[in-house]
Write a protein that holds these residues in place. Sequence first.
Motif, PDB file in Angstrom:
ATOM      1  N   THR A   2     -10.151 -93.098  -3.631  1.00  0.00           N
ATOM      2  CA  THR A   2     -10.429 -91.738  -3.379  1.00  0.00           C
ATOM      3  C   THR A   2      -9.672 -91.026  -2.409  1.00  0.00           C
ATOM      4  O   THR A   2      -9.176 -89.804  -2.515  1.00  0.00           O
ATOM      5  CB  THR A   2     -11.941 -91.495  -3.076  1.00  0.00           C
ATOM      6  OG1 THR A   2     -12.786 -92.343  -3.848  1.00  0.00           O
ATOM      7  CG2 THR A   2     -12.425 -90.182  -3.239  1.00  0.00           C
ATOM      8  N   ASP A  43     -13.302 -96.756  -5.518  1.00  0.00           N
ATOM      9  CA  ASP A  43     -13.618 -97.092  -3.994  1.00  0.00           C
ATOM     10  C   ASP A  43     -13.014 -95.812  -3.040  1.00  0.00           C
ATOM     11  O   ASP A  43     -12.390 -95.169  -3.390  1.00  0.00           O
ATOM     12  CB  ASP A  43     -13.207 -98.383  -3.847  1.00  0.00           C
ATOM     13  CG  ASP A  43     -11.635 -98.643  -3.782  1.00  0.00           C
ATOM     14  OD1 ASP A  43     -10.962 -97.593  -4.289  1.00  0.00           O
ATOM     15  OD2 ASP A  43     -11.272 -99.669  -3.644  1.00  0.00           O
ATOM     16  N   VAL A  44     -13.486 -96.280  -1.831  1.00  0.00           N
ATOM     17  CA  VAL A  44     -13.121 -95.383  -0.588  1.00  0.00           C
ATOM     18  C   VAL A  44     -11.594 -95.289  -0.612  1.00  0.00           C
ATOM     19  O   VAL A  44     -10.913 -93.998  -0.674  1.00  0.00           O
ATOM     20  CB  VAL A  44     -13.552 -95.755   0.610  1.00  0.00           C
ATOM     21  CG1 VAL A  44     -13.025 -94.781   1.755  1.00  0.00           C
ATOM     22  CG2 VAL A  44     -15.051 -95.519   0.771  1.00  0.00           C
ATOM     23  N   VAL A  48     -14.000 -88.889   4.220  1.00  0.00           N
ATOM     24  CA  VAL A  48     -15.121 -89.211   4.100  1.00  0.00           C
ATOM     25  C   VAL A  48     -16.394 -88.405   4.762  1.00  0.00           C
ATOM     26  O   VAL A  48     -17.449 -88.626   4.427  1.00  0.00           O
ATOM     27  CB  VAL A  48     -15.145 -90.559   4.809  1.00  0.00           C
ATOM     28  CG1 VAL A  48     -14.169 -91.663   4.097  1.00  0.00           C
ATOM     29  CG2 VAL A  48     -14.667 -90.473   6.197  1.00  0.00           C
ATOM     30  N   TRP A  75     -17.438 -87.804  -1.771  1.00  0.00           N
ATOM     31  CA  TRP A  75     -17.988 -88.680  -2.210  1.00  0.00           C
ATOM     32  C   TRP A  75     -18.707 -88.420  -3.818  1.00  0.00           C
ATOM     33  O   TRP A  75     -18.887 -89.294  -4.558  1.00  0.00           O
ATOM     34  CB  TRP A  75     -19.299 -89.023  -1.379  1.00  0.00           C
ATOM     35  CG  TRP A  75     -19.049 -89.498  -0.037  1.00  0.00           C
ATOM     36  CD1 TRP A  75     -18.979 -88.764   1.286  1.00  0.00           C
ATOM     37  CD2 TRP A  75     -18.653 -90.717   0.238  1.00  0.00           C
ATOM     38  NE1 TRP A  75     -18.503 -89.543   2.058  1.00  0.00           N
ATOM     39  CE2 TRP A  75     -18.368 -90.882   1.486  1.00  0.00           C
ATOM     40  CE3 TRP A  75     -18.401 -92.175  -0.356  1.00  0.00           C
ATOM     41  CZ2 TRP A  75     -17.831 -92.034   2.319  1.00  0.00           C
ATOM     42  CZ3 TRP A  75     -17.948 -93.254   0.101  1.00  0.00           C
ATOM     43  CH2 TRP A  75     -17.751 -93.089   1.563  1.00  0.00           C
TER      44      TRP A  75
END
Length: 166
Positions: free
Chosen positions: A140, A136-137, A121, A127
């Motif tokens: 990822t 979504d995070v 992150v 990103w």
Amino acid sequence: MLGTRRGRGKDLVERLLDSALGPVCAIILITGAGGMFGAVLRASGIGDALSDALDGIGLPVIVAAYVIATALRIAQGSATVALITAAGLVQPVVQSGAFNGVELAAIVLALAAGSVTASHVNDSGFWLVGRFMEMDVKTTLKTWTVMQTTIGLMGFAIASGIYALA
């Protein structure tokens, strides 16, 4: 003059130049910042202290290069800054050793492998990929981070094999 000869207005030429220079300037800024960060660390004596510490624990230079680049990548996110800074920190160790060209190439590969390991992150690439692929995070992390870590580990394994054969 450039814009008026071909029928383009000055405003159009300025917009084209501005849009082209933006990404290049960002890369130059990041690379320069990484170089300066490495220079500050070297000037502070951390590079020499690291060299002495590595000699003390007997960690091979290629392993130390990978570990340092990986730690920097995880800590601050930028692969470019991690690579440049780790190279600056490992430089005193490399200069004090008698490495042949193949060993030096393997050390550089280990630095590069460490610099791409564990994107997460705090990495702009994380990103970018997540948004571009509409993930979504969590997704990822499961895909991009795992892939980048696999690439880094495989790169280190290849570099280690080259180093061992040299």
